[in-house]
Motif scaffolding. Structure first.
Motif, short mmCIF file in Angstrom:
data_model
loop_
_atom_site.label_atom_id
_atom_site.label_comp_id
_atom_site.label_asym_id
_atom_site.label_seq_id
_atom_site.Cartn_x
_atom_site.Cartn_y
_atom_site.Cartn_z
N PRO A 23 17.78 -7.71 114.13
CA PRO A 23 17.74 -7.60 115.60
C PRO A 23 16.33 -7.39 116.14
O PRO A 23 15.99 -7.92 117.21
N ASP A 24 15.50 -6.64 115.43
CA ASP A 24 14.13 -6.40 115.91
C ASP A 24 13.30 -7.67 115.97
O ASP A 24 12.36 -7.77 116.76
N ASP A 25 13.66 -8.64 115.14
CA ASP A 25 12.91 -9.90 115.11
C ASP A 25 13.35 -10.88 116.21
O ASP A 25 12.69 -11.91 116.40
N ARG A 26 14.47 -10.60 116.86
CA ARG A 26 14.97 -11.47 117.92
C ARG A 26 15.35 -10.62 119.13
O ARG A 26 16.52 -10.36 119.38
N PRO A 27 14.38 -10.15 119.90
CA PRO A 27 14.70 -9.28 121.05
C PRO A 27 15.65 -9.93 122.05
O PRO A 27 16.42 -9.23 122.71
N GLU A 28 15.61 -11.27 122.17
CA GLU A 28 16.49 -11.94 123.12
C GLU A 28 17.95 -11.95 122.66
O GLU A 28 18.85 -12.23 123.44
N ARG A 29 18.19 -11.60 121.38
CA ARG A 29 19.54 -11.54 120.85
C ARG A 29 19.79 -10.23 120.10
O ARG A 29 20.72 -10.13 119.30
N SER A 30 18.98 -9.23 120.36
CA SER A 30 19.01 -8.03 119.51
C SER A 30 20.35 -7.31 119.54
O SER A 30 20.86 -6.91 118.49
#
Length: 372
Positions: A350-357
């Protein structure tokens, strides 16, 4: 002059407006759209005075003239407009007041979590609305500014109502997508129209198959919104939506069809589960093993209660209408399901994809094959 009662009503509305002003001034949270409604009510009172003045002059000159009667009706209409917008403003202030109180209590973390998920979903759906989360008695979403000129043709402010629970927020986070999707459907009238046309076409050629065709049509038109929202849940949360939904759908009679037109015309839980399973099999079959136990548990629940299935259930579970929903909704609504599935498959955090976290976190919570 027949304005005495009307003037009394205006005085009452002014008193309510002054009370609303006091509440608004005391709030920490201000919403720009609320200020628009407030200004519109202020302008509305000016319009009341202008139309009353015009009417009084006309009445003094020709009390029985048609134009004078029309001005009186215009004066009353101006009062009605202010009353309506003031009612909307008061409703918003009730939710804002509750929201502020809960923000300053032990529930503030849950409200922050809900606001953050809502923002992520708004971006995924490509909509721009104001979502005001409050903790109450279950899941629901209420448009607060429906059909008033101050905010345009579409509602802009929605109260997101949450259950009062100590459960882990990830348990029900995917259900947020279902609720926000009601606002999405508000912006897709063409889908509702297309679906209603499909119901009408089927109704016209299947009269021999269905006992009560009017009830069939009424039910499916009511079910469409809930099924639309379930599709949106799948499109934004992927497999975690199914895992969360089966708990939300738990019911002592999952095949029940409400036949009272004044009753709660929600689709049967069994139908909702089947539709979500159809979409899941289509869009992420390789991820379903991660929620296998949840799926099997609900299927066993359905099997154990199959004897309670009403005779009409099979005729109401109409394949063409389900197909319309599973094909037309994904084609019409903005979503990022493919990217979400790719992230889960690749083990992206989740931290690597803030738009989908938040949505990745929910899938980490539910999927055995995608641990945090």
């Amino acid at each position: 002059m027949p304005t005495e009662l009307a003037e009394s009503q205006v005085a009452f509305l002014r008193g309510k407006f002054e009370a609303a002003r006091e509440v608004l001034d005391s709030l920490d949270t201000r919403i720009p759209v609320t200020d628009s409604i407030y200004s519109s009510v202020e302008d509305g009172f000016d319009n009341i005075e202008e139309t009353r003045s015009l009417y009084e002059r006309a009445y003094d000159q020709e009390p029985d003239a048609e134009a004078t009667h029309e001005l009186y009706e215009e004066y009353l209409g101006a009062i009605d407009t202010v009353a309506l917008e003031l009612q909307v403003l008061e409703t918003e202030l009730v939710y804002l007041d509750l929201h502020q109180y809960q923000r300053n209590s032990a529930t503030s973390g849950r409200l922050d979590h809900a606001s953050s998920i809502s923002s992520e979903l708004e971006d995924a759906f490509g909509i721009d609305i104001t979502v005001l989360p409050v903790i109450w008695n279950g899941f629901a979403i209420d448009p607060l500014d429906e059909n008033i000129p101050a905010t345009g043709d579409l509602s802009q402010i929605y109260a997101l109502i949450l259950p009062r629970t100590q459960s882990d927020p990830e348990v029900y986070a995917p259900i947020f997508a279902h609720e926000i999707a009601h606002a999405v459907l508000d912006r897709h009238d063409e889908l509702r129209t297309g679906f209603n046309n499909a119901v009408r076409e089927i109704q016209g050629r299947t009269r021999q198959e269905i006992d009560d065709e009017a009830q069939f049509a009424r039910s499916w038109r009511a079910w469409f919104e809930e099924l639309f929202c379930d599709v949106c849940g799948v499109l934004t949360f992927g497999p975690s939506y199914l895992a969360s939904l089966v708990r939300h759908l738990h019911h002592s009679n999952p095949y029940y069809i409400e036949e009272d037109p004044d009753g709660d015309l929600h689709p049967p839980p069994a139908l909702r589960f089947d539709l979500v399973m159809d979409l899941s099999d289509e869009y992420f079959p390789n991820l379903l093993n991660g929620i296998r136990d949840d799926r099997i548990a609900f299927e066993r629940h359905l099997d154990a209660l199959e004897h309670s299935q009403p005779r009409i259930y099979d005729t109401y579970d109409y394949g063409e209408l389900r197909t319309f929903i599973t094909q037309e909704v994904p084609a019409s609504v903005d979503h990022d399901l493919e990217a979400l599935v790719d992230d889960i498959t690749a083990g992206v955090t989740p931290d690597d994809r803030p738009e989908r976290s938040h949505r990745l976190a929910a899938n980490q919570y539910w999927l055995d094959t995608y641990p945090p």
